[in-house]
Scaffold this active site. Structure first.
Site: not given
Ligand SMILES: *[C@@H]1O[C@H](CO)[C@@H](O)[C@H](O)[C@H]1NC(C)=O
Length: 275
Positions: A100, A102, A104
């Protein structure tokens, strides 16, 4: 030839390169996955919005999976008092040993800065957080957030400025995402139990619904031959390295690599410079 016409020529060459890459359409490329009628697509597929209210957030995901590539998206985040909201924008594979990458965006009260939180998971394990302030208000205008994922490294970019590089440290035994294809995901949700100042600031539901916008999705995947020359340059060039250092010096607020409390026996192997 004058400087102006030279600049024009270079500009034209550059824009034809851009045009040759894939420009997305939200209807064709994404599925609205949750949140009832909260996610919306407008303008014939050129604009998408997610929203969050006290009942639910919302999300979307790409129809396709990608194995290496450059993914660009423009986001305009929740304005005003966005405390407690999180807009996640990431790539991920499936399953317990998933990889993953990411982004955010942790909202804040009006006038206080968003935090951009980043992480990389390999084989189901993350714990590689780096956090940044941005050098602009990400809720005023659209800005471009990109992931370059190559066998050698993953680079996170904001408006084409690299903010983080995660090198393939396979040589020193650190797993690197290189075989599991990933989808692109985004969601807008409430996380006022931890997001803003560690959960001290709660979401102001009188300001709901909270809305974030997306446009200009673009993919250069490793197979698109028209952009091969760009694809084949592996390392960050000197100006990009300088900008990366600038961001890390002035805008980075957390780096797992230097968190000695967490790693009393020394930083994880991929943090060392020597491989
Ligand atoms: C919100 O603003 C405060 C005060 O400037 C800051 O300490 C914090 O890092 C900001 N972001 C979040 C997500 O709390």
């Amino acid at each position: 030839m004058g400087i102006a016409s030279l600049a024009l020529l270079v500009g034209l060459a550059f824009s034809s390169l851009i045009a040759a890459t894939y420009a997305g359409n939200f209807y064709q490329d994404f599925d609205l996955t949750w949140g009832g009628n909260r996610p919306k697509i407008f303008k014939g597929g050129q604009l998408l919005s997610l929203s969050l209210d006290i009942v639910s957030g919302s999300g979307f995901q790409s129809k396709k999976e990608y194995l290496f590539g450059r993914i660009d998206m423009q986001l305009k985040l929740v304005p005003g008092n966005s405390a407690g909201t999180v807009t996640a924008y990431y790539m991920s594979s499936q399953g317990p040993t998933h990889d993953e990458i990411d982004f955010e965006f942790l909202g804040n009260v009006s006038g206080d800065p968003y935090v951009l939180h980043t992480n990389v998971f390999t084989q189901g394990k993350g714990n590689r957080e780096q956090q940044f302030y941005l050098w602009f208000d990400p809720s005023k205008n659209f800005h471009t957030y990109s992931i370059i994922w190559k066998p050698q490294h993953i680079i996170f970019l904001v408006d084409n400025t690299p903010i983080r590089a995660f090198k393939n440290a396979g040589k020193v035994g650190v797993p690197f995402p290189k075989s599991q294809p990933m989808r692109i995901y985004s969601s807008l949700w409430n996380a006022d139990d931890w997001a803003t100042r560690g959960g001290l600031v709660k979401t102001d539901w009188s300001k709901a619904p909270f809305t974030a916008y997306y446009r200009n999705f673009n993919v250069i995947d490793s197979k698109s031959s028209n952009s091969l020359s760009e694809w084949q340059t592996n390392e960050l060039d000197a100006p990009s390295r300088r900008r990366l250092r600038w961001v890390q010096k002035y805008f980075m607020i957390y780096n797992y690599c230097t968190d000695l409390k967490r790693f009393p026996r020394g930083a994880p192997a991929e943090c060392r410079r020597s491989f």
